[in-house]
Design an enzyme around this catalytic site. Sequence first.
Site, PDB file in Angstrom:
ATOM      1  N   GLU A   1       6.203  24.871  71.261  1.00 24.53           N
ATOM      2  CA  GLU A   1       7.460  24.364  70.714  1.00 24.53           C
ATOM      3  C   GLU A   1       8.522  25.443  70.767  1.00 24.53           C
ATOM      4  OE1 GLU A   1      10.424  23.644  67.375  1.00 24.53           O
ATOM      5  OE2 GLU A   1       9.131  25.354  67.831  1.00 24.53           O
TER       6      GLU A   1
ATOM      7  N   ASP B   1       6.962  29.132  59.860  1.00 25.16           N
ATOM      8  CA  ASP B   1       7.347  28.483  61.112  1.00 25.16           C
ATOM      9  C   ASP B   1       6.289  28.716  62.189  1.00 25.16           C
ATOM     10  OD1 ASP B   1       8.740  27.298  63.160  1.00 25.16           O
ATOM     11  OD2 ASP B   1      10.088  28.984  63.490  1.00 25.16           O
TER      12      ASP B   1
END
Length: 494
Positions: free
Chosen positions: A327, A288
Amino acid sequence: MGAIRHRRRSIPALAALAAAAVAAPVLLTATPAAAHPREGRLAKELVEEVTARGAYRHLKKFQQIADANGGNRAAGTPGHAASASYVYDTLKKAGYQVSYQDFDFHEAHTRTEKTTVLGENPRELATTAFTFTRSTPAGGLTAPLAPARVDETPGCTADDYPAGTFAGKIALVKRGACTFVEKQRAAAEAGALGVIVYNHSGTAPVRGGFSSPAEGLIPSAGITLADGEALTAAAAKGEVSVRLELDQEHVKKTTRNVIAETRGGRSDRVVTVGAHLDSVPEGPGINDNGSGSAGLLEVALKLADEGANKKGRGPANKVRFGWWSAEELGLLGSEHYVAQLSEKQKKDIALYLNFDMIASPNPVQFVYDGDDSDKTGAGAGPAGSAQIEALINGFLDRKGKPHEGSDFDGRSDYGPFIANGIPAGGTFTGAEGVKTAEQAARHGGTAGAPYDPNYHGAGDTLKNLDLLAFDTNLDVIAHAVGTYAESLRSLGAR
């Protein structure tokens, strides 16, 4: 790099590799355009060319960068800057038009977060300061509690705060139904000096926040469901005073997106593909989202090998790759990118493909539910999203790979594109959600365990990936990019 063909590695080879690891859409005419001479062929070639071994070298680089920079690649840190430089330099050498897009953001550093119920037997409550809250005065804010009305939209509208009963007090509000910003604004407009939000479930305090310091109007914090209900019951019997102490520093930082696009192709039919490059501060972020970032980078390099940046050999449509920053702080990079586009530039984007976490160690093959066939959550994406989902599902079906839908729940960078009417799609392999027995039967892996037990943690490293899932999703990216680079016919007349 030339025209040497690298065939896909076998499954045993991938296993060995793992073991070694320590707006509005574009309007098309009702009559489909003539097929490009390479339609179908480019997608096939990219699927053959893009390999897990090739993409894995980028994952190794991201791990090395994190190891050399405090263990992470978070936005605003040297680790992210080095990651962005690596992507930029690699694509520049491949012939892309590459640019940085800098933007500012803030970080919140909480020094004090405390709620004390006053009286003969004072007691402290477990408390979490909202991100970008206003701080209380030195020594805290002491005031009576005023519970907001609990209904289907608790504390969301003015009628939840009866006139004259909240001025000079601290509002006590139940979580749910609207944003923390809306709750805070309604409380502030009613005259509250601060707001405490209690949870609607579980045993943990609410972890809330705002997108920037400018949204913090009054001191705001979260407490548990049990404490909130106890305070509400006590306030119904008589006045309850509390002291709220919040001290939070807001630090301004700068980070950057990396944007790369082919030199040729129709600029009014832009195929945009994105992945976020930043990690959380707690770890290196190799799944991630090093996985999505590495996948995009490898597909971009193979697209360049196929002549994407050479005159007369490029794809029919311009392909634009984006590596978004921040993000993990709330889709800030992709939001900034879309916000700075003109209306024409938004209309020129034919579609957006998003790849965020594609190598989870206990994976399920998720495909974003563009047509809302699952009938859950946010509903269908903008027109064209259903066709994107169908393209990906069809490809996976042909490869014999099980898959299932995933809601557009707003947790990744497709969000700003969808909000501007741009069709979107993509894949991911799961985050902190728990794999069901039915999913384990279909996809393999361990039922009752998270898709990624290292999600947002220090364990999100090269050692904790599923390279077979990674390989499958690389194929998906290659197929989708190759297909849409040459033709938008499968999106239908829109």
